[in-house]
Design a protein around this motif. Structure first.
Motif, PDB file in Angstrom:
ATOM      1  N   ARG A 262     -28.774 -34.288 -69.011  1.00 30.26           N
ATOM      2  CA  ARG A 262     -29.004 -35.666 -68.526  1.00 30.26           C
ATOM      3  C   ARG A 262     -28.755 -36.719 -69.588  1.00 30.26           C
ATOM      4  NH1 ARG A 262     -34.442 -34.919 -65.498  1.00 30.26           N
ATOM      5  NH2 ARG A 262     -33.692 -34.506 -63.397  1.00 30.26           N
ATOM      6  N   HIS A 263     -29.215 -36.430 -70.788  1.00 30.28           N
ATOM      7  CA  HIS A 263     -29.241 -37.499 -71.795  1.00 30.28           C
ATOM      8  C   HIS A 263     -28.260 -37.309 -72.949  1.00 30.28           C
ATOM      9  CE1 HIS A 263     -32.656 -39.130 -69.699  1.00 30.28           C
ATOM     10  NE2 HIS A 263     -33.255 -37.952 -69.762  1.00 30.28           N
ATOM     11  N   HIS A 264     -27.692 -36.130 -73.100  1.00 25.33           N
ATOM     12  CA  HIS A 264     -26.782 -35.912 -74.237  1.00 25.33           C
ATOM     13  C   HIS A 264     -25.423 -35.366 -73.814  1.00 25.33           C
ATOM     14  CE1 HIS A 264     -29.834 -36.861 -77.287  1.00 25.33           C
ATOM     15  NE2 HIS A 264     -30.681 -36.335 -76.411  1.00 25.33           N
ATOM     16  N   ARG A 265     -25.135 -35.469 -72.517  1.00 22.23           N
ATOM     17  CA  ARG A 265     -23.822 -35.113 -71.969  1.00 22.23           C
ATOM     18  C   ARG A 265     -23.382 -33.686 -72.275  1.00 22.23           C
ATOM     19  NH1 ARG A 265     -19.965 -40.271 -72.598  1.00 22.23           N
ATOM     20  NH2 ARG A 265     -21.348 -41.789 -71.652  1.00 22.23           N
ATOM     21  N   TYR A 266     -24.314 -32.783 -72.370  1.00 22.38           N
ATOM     22  CA  TYR A 266     -23.941 -31.380 -72.571  1.00 22.38           C
ATOM     23  C   TYR A 266     -23.340 -30.842 -71.280  1.00 22.38           C
ATOM     24  CZ  TYR A 266     -25.842 -30.391 -77.184  1.00 22.38           C
ATOM     25  OH  TYR A 266     -26.050 -30.331 -78.525  1.00 22.38           O
ATOM     26  N   THR A 267     -22.218 -30.145 -71.402  1.00 21.43           N
ATOM     27  CA  THR A 267     -21.611 -29.502 -70.234  1.00 21.43           C
ATOM     28  C   THR A 267     -22.126 -28.066 -70.176  1.00 21.43           C
ATOM     29  OG1 THR A 267     -19.804 -28.672 -71.590  1.00 21.43           O
ATOM     30  CG2 THR A 267     -19.477 -30.828 -70.516  1.00 21.43           C
ATOM     31  N   PRO A 268     -21.978 -27.403 -69.028  1.00 26.14           N
ATOM     32  CA  PRO A 268     -22.401 -25.989 -68.953  1.00 26.14           C
ATOM     33  C   PRO A 268     -21.715 -25.132 -70.022  1.00 26.14           C
ATOM     34  CG  PRO A 268     -21.975 -26.849 -66.767  1.00 26.14           C
ATOM     35  CD  PRO A 268     -21.573 -27.932 -67.723  1.00 26.14           C
ATOM     36  N   ASP A 269     -20.421 -25.359 -70.245  1.00 19.93           N
ATOM     37  CA  ASP A 269     -19.697 -24.543 -71.236  1.00 19.93           C
ATOM     38  C   ASP A 269     -20.255 -24.737 -72.643  1.00 19.93           C
ATOM     39  OD1 ASP A 269     -18.137 -23.440 -69.357  1.00 19.93           O
ATOM     40  OD2 ASP A 269     -16.335 -24.630 -69.799  1.00 19.93           O
ATOM     41  N   ARG A 270     -20.565 -25.986 -72.958  1.00 15.32           N
ATOM     42  CA  ARG A 270     -21.095 -26.267 -74.309  1.00 15.32           C
ATOM     43  C   ARG A 270     -22.488 -25.633 -74.473  1.00 15.32           C
ATOM     44  NH1 ARG A 270     -20.848 -25.876 -79.052  1.00 15.32           N
ATOM     45  NH2 ARG A 270     -22.048 -27.276 -80.356  1.00 15.32           N
ATOM     46  N   LEU A 271     -23.306 -25.722 -73.412  1.00 17.51           N
ATOM     47  CA  LEU A 271     -24.645 -25.118 -73.488  1.00 17.51           C
ATOM     48  C   LEU A 271     -24.538 -23.606 -73.675  1.00 17.51           C
ATOM     49  CD1 LEU A 271     -26.697 -26.979 -70.728  1.00 17.51           C
ATOM     50  CD2 LEU A 271     -27.096 -27.019 -73.194  1.00 17.51           C
ATOM     51  N   ASP A 272     -23.610 -23.022 -72.931  1.00 17.55           N
ATOM     52  CA  ASP A 272     -23.376 -21.582 -73.020  1.00 17.55           C
ATOM     53  C   ASP A 272     -23.068 -21.190 -74.473  1.00 17.55           C
ATOM     54  OD1 ASP A 272     -22.928 -19.041 -72.225  1.00 17.55           O
ATOM     55  OD2 ASP A 272     -21.156 -19.435 -71.013  1.00 17.55           O
ATOM     56  N   GLU A 273     -22.182 -21.973 -75.071  1.00 17.99           N
ATOM     57  CA  GLU A 273     -21.746 -21.733 -76.449  1.00 17.99           C
ATOM     58  C   GLU A 273     -22.932 -21.862 -77.427  1.00 17.99           C
ATOM     59  OE1 GLU A 273     -18.478 -21.178 -76.824  1.00 17.99           O
ATOM     60  OE2 GLU A 273     -18.141 -21.417 -78.978  1.00 17.99           O
ATOM     61  N   VAL A 274     -23.686 -22.955 -77.281  1.00 20.87           N
ATOM     62  CA  VAL A 274     -24.785 -23.212 -78.226  1.00 20.87           C
ATOM     63  C   VAL A 274     -25.864 -22.142 -78.095  1.00 20.87           C
ATOM     64  CG1 VAL A 274     -26.593 -24.823 -78.933  1.00 20.87           C
ATOM     65  CG2 VAL A 274     -24.423 -25.701 -78.170  1.00 20.87           C
ATOM     66  N   LEU A 275     -26.225 -21.822 -76.846  1.00 23.12           N
ATOM     67  CA  LEU A 275     -27.365 -20.902 -76.659  1.00 23.12           C
ATOM     68  C   LEU A 275     -27.007 -19.467 -77.025  1.00 23.12           C
ATOM     69  CD1 LEU A 275     -28.724 -22.300 -73.272  1.00 23.12           C
ATOM     70  CD2 LEU A 275     -29.444 -22.886 -75.586  1.00 23.12           C
ATOM     71  N   ASN A 276     -25.717 -19.098 -76.820  1.00 25.02           N
ATOM     72  CA  ASN A 276     -25.305 -17.719 -77.123  1.00 25.02           C
ATOM     73  C   ASN A 276     -24.852 -17.532 -78.564  1.00 25.02           C
ATOM     74  OD1 ASN A 276     -25.374 -15.724 -74.857  1.00 25.02           O
ATOM     75  ND2 ASN A 276     -24.342 -17.404 -73.799  1.00 25.02           N
ATOM     76  N   LYS A 277     -24.221 -18.576 -79.132  1.00 26.95           N
ATOM     77  CA  LYS A 277     -23.538 -18.355 -80.423  1.00 26.95           C
ATOM     78  C   LYS A 277     -24.058 -19.193 -81.572  1.00 26.95           C
ATOM     79  CE  LYS A 277     -19.385 -16.635 -78.266  1.00 26.95           C
ATOM     80  NZ  LYS A 277     -18.161 -17.051 -77.657  1.00 26.95           N
ATOM     81  N   GLU A 278     -24.819 -20.243 -81.278  1.00 25.82           N
ATOM     82  CA  GLU A 278     -25.225 -21.142 -82.366  1.00 25.82           C
ATOM     83  C   GLU A 278     -26.738 -21.271 -82.456  1.00 25.82           C
ATOM     84  OE1 GLU A 278     -23.101 -24.831 -81.697  1.00 25.82           O
ATOM     85  OE2 GLU A 278     -21.253 -23.735 -81.289  1.00 25.82           O
ATOM     86  N   SER A 279     -27.442 -20.325 -81.850  1.00 23.67           N
ATOM     87  CA  SER A 279     -28.908 -20.403 -81.843  1.00 23.67           C
ATOM     88  C   SER A 279     -29.473 -19.188 -82.595  1.00 23.67           C
ATOM     89  CB  SER A 279     -29.403 -20.463 -80.398  1.00 23.67           C
ATOM     90  OG  SER A 279     -28.887 -21.614 -79.775  1.00 23.67           O
ATOM     91  N   GLY A 280     -30.694 -18.769 -82.260  1.00 28.98           N
ATOM     92  CA  GLY A 280     -31.295 -17.595 -82.885  1.00 28.98           C
ATOM     93  C   GLY A 280     -31.408 -17.741 -84.395  1.00 28.98           C
ATOM     94  N   LEU A 281     -31.287 -16.638 -85.101  1.00 33.02           N
ATOM     95  CA  LEU A 281     -31.402 -16.661 -86.577  1.00 33.02           C
ATOM     96  C   LEU A 281     -30.378 -17.629 -87.169  1.00 33.02           C
ATOM     97  CD1 LEU A 281     -31.689 -12.806 -87.326  1.00 33.02           C
ATOM     98  CD2 LEU A 281     -33.552 -14.484 -87.473  1.00 33.02           C
ATOM     99  N   GLN A 282     -29.157 -17.587 -86.595  1.00 30.89           N
ATOM    100  CA  GLN A 282     -28.086 -18.466 -87.087  1.00 30.89           C
ATOM    101  C   GLN A 282     -28.458 -19.938 -86.928  1.00 30.89           C
ATOM    102  OE1 GLN A 282     -24.788 -17.827 -88.423  1.00 30.89           O
ATOM    103  NE2 GLN A 282     -25.028 -20.025 -88.730  1.00 30.89           N
ATOM    104  N   GLY A 283     -28.907 -20.304 -85.738  1.00 34.20           N
ATOM    105  CA  GLY A 283     -29.177 -21.704 -85.448  1.00 34.20           C
ATOM    106  C   GLY A 283     -30.299 -22.273 -86.289  1.00 34.20           C
ATOM    107  N   VAL A 284     -31.383 -21.500 -86.440  1.00 37.29           N
ATOM    108  CA  VAL A 284     -32.528 -22.017 -87.184  1.00 37.29           C
ATOM    109  C   VAL A 284     -32.241 -22.028 -88.682  1.00 37.29           C
ATOM    110  CG1 VAL A 284     -34.972 -21.717 -87.737  1.00 37.29           C
ATOM    111  CG2 VAL A 284     -34.173 -21.277 -85.410  1.00 37.29           C
ATOM    112  N   SER A 285     -31.660 -20.933 -89.182  1.00 43.98           N
ATOM    113  CA  SER A 285     -31.478 -20.832 -90.640  1.00 43.98           C
ATOM    114  C   SER A 285     -30.284 -21.648 -91.124  1.00 43.98           C
ATOM    115  CB  SER A 285     -31.270 -19.371 -91.056  1.00 43.98           C
ATOM    116  OG  SER A 285     -29.994 -18.925 -90.645  1.00 43.98           O
ATOM    117  N   GLY A 286     -29.261 -21.758 -90.269  1.00 45.89           N
ATOM    118  CA  GLY A 286     -28.012 -22.391 -90.705  1.00 45.89           C
ATOM    119  C   GLY A 286     -27.269 -21.524 -91.716  1.00 45.89           C
TER     120      GLY A 286
END
Ligand SMILES: Nc1ncnc2c1ncn2[C@@H]1O[C@H](COP(=O)(O)OP(=O)(O)O)[C@@H](O)[C@H]1O
Ligand SMILES: CC(=O)OP(=O)(O)O
Ligand SMILES: [Mg+2]
Length: 403
Positions: A262-286
């Motif tokens: 609603r507020h940051h224009r995330y598309t389904p594809d982008r959400l898919d990418e972030v939640l599957n590939k840029e989150s978890g240990l990787q996302g938090v730790s960087g």
């Protein structure tokens, strides 16, 4: 008969060649004639390629990251050429088994691959976006190199196909369930194998055991197992639900997604990418999706890596505890897969939170990460085991049974 197995993980491609003869299957896995593994989780830009044979030939190489089909072709080449050659050529392979992550509602048992099965695997790709396309690529790569050899699909969802409805249905409009939106559960090949292996190790009848199996790899899930059956599991409609993983978030409040759309224009594809590939240990730790990278960063004083590790443990402990009531007690806790088998710190911290249940680890044995061994003290109220998961052997057995 020579059985080739392909196991496509989210951070790896593994493959084994087994030779089985005689009328009955051995209980434990015989050493494969040949095994290959490509691991692209640990390093940036290149992958580690390792091939071993039963005769002791070994070949390790760092290769540039390339697509899975290319990796599989290179693996197969090492079966019949070079120092790791174990068979004369492609025609020596009798049957090929594949781990297929999502079998949906229709595929609840291992099955011979047909055009119909291939299109079902493709149709289920949106529900296992990191895995089903890779599984299909494996099947097609084999078709290219081995022609029309018999191929078998062994599903990660099959072991959870009989979850009680209360553990399978989401608290959403019931029509969604009728449309197939339900909890399926994954890593079933590994959870089932580890439950059977645990029963043999404990010299108990599997039917009498209440187990929690912790499959902690790049993807992570738990299964509560009673009477040899999965009665609850942490992954759901897709392999994204549940525990925090290498690069997957696990369970989060769904309102976060609504907010981002609603507020940051995330598309389904982008959400898919972030939640599957840029989150978890990787996302938090960087820093890394790999528990080894996280431990190294913690040793260097990296605070975000420490936070990522603490969240991982917090969620693991909570999830273990959430499965206890449905089992009504716990006879054994099993750790398996890349992290479960190799990280004494994760096992130690997970079990420390379960001290009130009488869980006691033998610190020294735990530190050694022994495979297929008990790591709890003799007076621990719950037995704690490390089991080396053998998904490949489980797949080979399924091929043998369908041959
Ligand atoms: N020695 C180790 N210590 C901690 N973690 C490890 C170690 N070796 C492997 N791992 C972890 O295991 C993960 C891979 O697990 P695996 O079960 O092989 O994954 P996949 O999901 O690809 O099948 C790596 O991403 C890494 O986090
Ligand atoms: C289902 C799943 O998450 O598999 P992996 O751990 O191989 O990514
Ligand atoms: Mg795996």
């Amino acid at each position: 008969m020579k059985i080739l197995v392909l196991n496509a993980g989210s951070s790896s491609q593994k493959s084994c060649l087994y030779e089985l003869s005689g009328e009955t299957l051995p209980e434990e896995s015989p050493p494969p004639l040949w095994e290959a593994k490509v691991d692209w989780s640990h390093h940036q830009g290149f992958a580690e390629f390792e091939v071993k044979t039963h005769r002791g030939a070994q070949w390790v190489e760092k290769v540039k990251k390339s697509d899975r089909a290319q990796v599989i072709a290179q693996m197969l080449d090492s079966l019949w050429s070079g120092s790791t050659q174990v068979i004369a050529g492609p025609e020596s392979v009798d049957i090929v088994g594949h781990r297929v992550v999502h079998g949906g509602q229709d595929y609840r048992e291992s099955t011979i691959v047909t055009e119909e099965v291939k299109s079902a695997i493709a149709q289920l790709a949106p529900f296992a976006p990191v895995h089903n396309p890779a599984n299909l690529e494996g099947i097609e790569a084999i078709e290219k190199v081995l022609g029309n050899v018999t191929q078998v699909a062994v599903f990660d969802t099959a072991f959870h196909a009989h979850l009680p409805l209360a553990a399978a249905v989401y608290p959403v409009p019931y029509e969604w369930f009728e449309q197939g939106i339900r909890r399926y559960g994954f890593h079933g090949i590994s959870h089932e194998y580890c439950a059977q292996r645990a029963a043999r190790l404990l010299q108990k009848d599997l039917q009498s055991l209440r187990l929690i199996t912790c499959h902690l790899g790049n993807g992570c899930s738990l299964a509560a197992i009673a009477n040899g059956r999965s009665i609850a599991t942490t992954m759901g409609f897709t392999p994204l639900e549940g525990l925090m993983m290498g690069s997957r978030c696990g369970s989060i409040d769904p309102s976060i997604l609504i907010h981002l759309m609603r507020h940051h224009r995330y598309t389904p594809d982008r959400l898919d990418e972030v939640l599957n590939k840029e989150s978890g240990l990787q996302g938090v730790s960087g820093v890394s999706a790999d528990m080894r990278g996280i431990r190294e960063a913690i040793a260097q004083g990296n605070q975000r890596a420490q936070l990522a590790f603490d969240i991982y443990i917090h969620r693991l402990q909570s999830a273990i505890a959430s499965l206890l009531p449905s089992l009504g007690g716990l006879d054994a806790l099993v750790f398996t897969a890349g992290v479960g088998e190799n990280s004494p710190e994760v096992r130690d911290r997970a079990c420390a939170g379960l001290g009130f249940l009488g869980v006691q680890l033998d610190a020294q044995t735990n530190q050694n990460s022994p495979k297929n061994c008990e790591i709890s003290t003799p007076d621990s109220a719950v037995r704690v085991l490390v089991i080396h998961t053998e998904e490949d052997w489980a797949i080979a057995k399924a091929c043998w049974q369908l041959k």
